[in-house]
Each structure stands twice: as C-alpha cells, then as structure tokens.
Write a protein that holds these residues in place. Structure first.
Motif, PDB file in Angstrom:
ATOM      1  N   PRO A  50       0.801  -1.226   0.000  1.00 30.40           N
ATOM      2  CA  PRO A  50       0.000   0.000   0.000  1.00 30.40           C
ATOM      3  C   PRO A  50       0.838   1.282   0.000  1.00 30.40           C
ATOM      4  O   PRO A  50       0.290   2.369  -0.174  1.00 30.40           O
ATOM      5  CB  PRO A  50      -0.799  -0.113   1.302  1.00 30.40           C
ATOM      6  N   PHE A  51       2.149   1.162   0.195  1.00 28.63           N
ATOM      7  CA  PHE A  51       3.001   2.354   0.295  1.00 28.63           C
ATOM      8  C   PHE A  51       3.810   2.602  -0.974  1.00 28.63           C
ATOM      9  O   PHE A  51       4.650   3.481  -1.006  1.00 28.63           O
ATOM     10  CB  PHE A  51       3.953   2.216   1.491  1.00 28.63           C
ATOM     11  N   ARG A  52       3.554   1.851  -2.010  1.00 31.39           N
ATOM     12  CA  ARG A  52       4.311   1.964  -3.251  1.00 31.39           C
ATOM     13  C   ARG A  52       3.928   3.217  -4.031  1.00 31.39           C
ATOM     14  O   ARG A  52       2.799   3.675  -3.997  1.00 31.39           O
ATOM     15  CB  ARG A  52       4.026   0.724  -4.111  1.00 31.39           C
ATOM     16  N   GLY A  53       4.909   3.753  -4.720  1.00 33.18           N
ATOM     17  CA  GLY A  53       4.671   4.806  -5.706  1.00 33.18           C
ATOM     18  C   GLY A  53       4.106   6.095  -5.169  1.00 33.18           C
ATOM     19  O   GLY A  53       4.740   6.785  -4.393  1.00 33.18           O
ATOM     20  N   ASP A  54       2.889   6.415  -5.593  1.00 32.51           N
ATOM     21  CA  ASP A  54       2.274   7.702  -5.301  1.00 32.51           C
ATOM     22  C   ASP A  54       1.608   7.775  -3.927  1.00 32.51           C
ATOM     23  O   ASP A  54       0.991   8.789  -3.607  1.00 32.51           O
ATOM     24  CB  ASP A  54       1.222   8.039  -6.363  1.00 32.51           C
ATOM     25  N   SER A  55       1.748   6.754  -3.136  1.00 32.43           N
ATOM     26  CA  SER A  55       1.123   6.765  -1.817  1.00 32.43           C
ATOM     27  C   SER A  55       1.610   7.970  -1.015  1.00 32.43           C
ATOM     28  O   SER A  55       2.798   8.293  -1.017  1.00 32.43           O
ATOM     29  CB  SER A  55       1.465   5.489  -1.048  1.00 32.43           C
ATOM     30  N   GLU A  56       0.690   8.608  -0.324  1.00 34.60           N
ATOM     31  CA  GLU A  56       1.077   9.748   0.519  1.00 34.60           C
ATOM     32  C   GLU A  56       1.991   9.309   1.654  1.00 34.60           C
ATOM     33  O   GLU A  56       2.668  10.128   2.278  1.00 34.60           O
ATOM     34  CB  GLU A  56      -0.161  10.439   1.083  1.00 34.60           C
ATOM     35  N   TYR A  57       2.071   8.007   1.920  1.00 35.10           N
ATOM     36  CA  TYR A  57       2.897   7.467   2.997  1.00 35.10           C
ATOM     37  C   TYR A  57       4.230   6.906   2.499  1.00 35.10           C
ATOM     38  O   TYR A  57       5.008   6.382   3.297  1.00 35.10           O
ATOM     39  CB  TYR A  57       2.128   6.359   3.735  1.00 35.10           C
ATOM     40  N   HIS A  58       4.483   7.016   1.190  1.00 44.07           N
ATOM     41  CA  HIS A  58       5.678   6.397   0.604  1.00 44.07           C
ATOM     42  C   HIS A  58       6.972   6.813   1.309  1.00 44.07           C
ATOM     43  O   HIS A  58       7.761   5.965   1.730  1.00 44.07           O
ATOM     44  CB  HIS A  58       5.761   6.715  -0.894  1.00 44.07           C
ATOM     45  N   ASP A  59       7.216   8.099   1.450  1.00 41.69           N
ATOM     46  CA  ASP A  59       8.480   8.564   2.027  1.00 41.69           C
ATOM     47  C   ASP A  59       8.638   8.137   3.482  1.00 41.69           C
ATOM     48  O   ASP A  59       9.732   7.731   3.905  1.00 41.69           O
ATOM     49  CB  ASP A  59       8.601  10.085   1.903  1.00 41.69           C
ATOM     50  N   ARG A  60       7.567   8.206   4.240  1.00 41.22           N
ATOM     51  CA  ARG A  60       7.622   7.761   5.642  1.00 41.22           C
ATOM     52  C   ARG A  60       7.867   6.256   5.703  1.00 41.22           C
ATOM     53  O   ARG A  60       8.635   5.771   6.546  1.00 41.22           O
ATOM     54  CB  ARG A  60       6.328   8.138   6.366  1.00 41.22           C
ATOM     55  N   ALA A  61       7.245   5.496   4.799  1.00 41.77           N
ATOM     56  CA  ALA A  61       7.444   4.043   4.760  1.00 41.77           C
ATOM     57  C   ALA A  61       8.898   3.702   4.433  1.00 41.77           C
ATOM     58  O   ALA A  61       9.473   2.787   5.021  1.00 41.77           O
ATOM     59  CB  ALA A  61       6.501   3.400   3.750  1.00 41.77           C
ATOM     60  N   VAL A  62       9.515   4.445   3.508  1.00 45.36           N
ATOM     61  CA  VAL A  62      10.925   4.213   3.173  1.00 45.36           C
ATOM     62  C   VAL A  62      11.797   4.479   4.402  1.00 45.36           C
ATOM     63  O   VAL A  62      12.704   3.691   4.717  1.00 45.36           O
ATOM     64  CB  VAL A  62      11.373   5.082   1.971  1.00 45.36           C
ATOM     65  N   GLU A  63      11.515   5.554   5.112  1.00 42.07           N
ATOM     66  CA  GLU A  63      12.287   5.905   6.309  1.00 42.07           C
ATOM     67  C   GLU A  63      12.164   4.811   7.381  1.00 42.07           C
ATOM     68  O   GLU A  63      13.170   4.351   7.939  1.00 42.07           O
ATOM     69  CB  GLU A  63      11.783   7.243   6.847  1.00 42.07           C
ATOM     70  N   ILE A  64      10.950   4.407   7.666  1.00 43.75           N
ATOM     71  CA  ILE A  64      10.717   3.351   8.659  1.00 43.75           C
ATOM     72  C   ILE A  64      11.296   2.036   8.163  1.00 43.75           C
ATOM     73  O   ILE A  64      11.950   1.299   8.909  1.00 43.75           O
ATOM     74  CB  ILE A  64       9.207   3.209   8.953  1.00 43.75           C
ATOM     75  N   GLY A  65      11.073   1.749   6.896  1.00 45.02           N
ATOM     76  CA  GLY A  65      11.551   0.489   6.321  1.00 45.02           C
ATOM     77  C   GLY A  65      13.059   0.364   6.330  1.00 45.02           C
ATOM     78  O   GLY A  65      13.600  -0.726   6.552  1.00 45.02           O
ATOM     79  N   ALA A  66      13.775   1.466   6.113  1.00 47.09           N
ATOM     80  CA  ALA A  66      15.239   1.437   6.133  1.00 47.09           C
ATOM     81  C   ALA A  66      15.739   1.023   7.513  1.00 47.09           C
ATOM     82  O   ALA A  66      16.608   0.151   7.643  1.00 47.09           O
ATOM     83  CB  ALA A  66      15.807   2.795   5.735  1.00 47.09           C
TER      84      ALA A  66
END
Length: 145
Positions: A50-66
């Motif tokens: 659900p966080f792929r691409g244009d998701s409004e949560y994408h950048d936060r997901a990348v930060e948490i995911g890292a």
C-alpha cells in the motif's frame, strides 16, 4: 612447559575464544519496529504494497523500512539490501503484485528446509505496516532499469 604444550594451550585458547564469539552473536529475535506515521492496515493481509509509488505514505514508509530492514534483515540479506549470496537479493523482486506475493509468502510463512529455519516467520514478530515499509525500502534501493 615445553613448546608443544604452549602450542596446544594457544590452540585451545583460540578455539574456545572463537566459540565464545559464535555464542556471543546475540539475540536474533526480530526487533520491534515503530510505525508511527503509517496508517493502521488491520489484521487481514493486503495483497499489494500500500506504500508503493504515489502513496502519501511512501516517504515515511521508506524511512521506517530502512531502519527496520537494518535491524531485522540486513544480517542475512545484506546492507542496503545488497545480498552477499547467503540469502536472496531482495532488490531483484519485481516491484509489482507478483513480487508482493513472494514477499508476503516469505514474511508470513518463513523459510524452512529439512527442518532448519532459514528465515523466521517475520509476521509473527513485526506488523503488516512494518513489513510493507521494509518492502517499500527495498524497492527504493533496487537498481532502476
């Protein structure tokens, strides 16, 4: 003490010292992931990230995911998701629902061969939000075609 006994003592100390390092590897229980800033996805697993691409949560997901990846996955799958060959190179997963299917299968069921656990069932330890954030991070570092 003669030279043979000194050599034996040094060899024994080396062997026991190495055994101590192996035993000191530490707790490999997955570490909790704080997912503040991501929406609650519920108990039912989504089919697609659900966080792929244009998701409004994408950048936060990348930060948490890292952070989550480095704490829980890097020891086997490699730093920055670059595998050293021991475990699959997760950057090579298709960034589509097909790759999501494989990812879900592994994080939910783990990987066991001949009774040996190669990967724990990460979904037993980490939330769906944390695991999709890890998937989002992996996609962010994958080689671009």
């Amino acid at each position: 003490m003669n030279n043979k006994n000194v050599l034996r003592a040094l060899l024994a100390a080396g062997v026991f010292g190495m055994a101590g390092l192996v035993l000191a590897h530490g707790d490999v229980t997955p570490q909790k992931v704080e997912t503040t800033g991501l929406p609650d996805l519920g108990d039912e697993w989504l089919d697609e990230n659900p966080f792929r691409g244009d998701s409004e949560y994408h950048d936060r997901a990348v930060e948490i995911g890292a952070s989550a990846y480095n704490q829980n996955c890097a020891r086997c799958h490699g730093l920055e998701a670059i595998s050293g060959g021991i475990a699959p190179d997760l950057r090579m997963l298709e960034p589509t629902i097909d790759g999501d299917d494989w990812f879900k299968e592994r994080v939910i069921n783990g990987a066991v061969r001949d009774g040996a656990v190669y990967m724990p069932r990460m979904a037993d330890y980490l939330s769906q939000e944390a695991l999709w954030a890890i998937r989002t991070y992996i996609e962010s570092v994958a080689p671009q075609e």
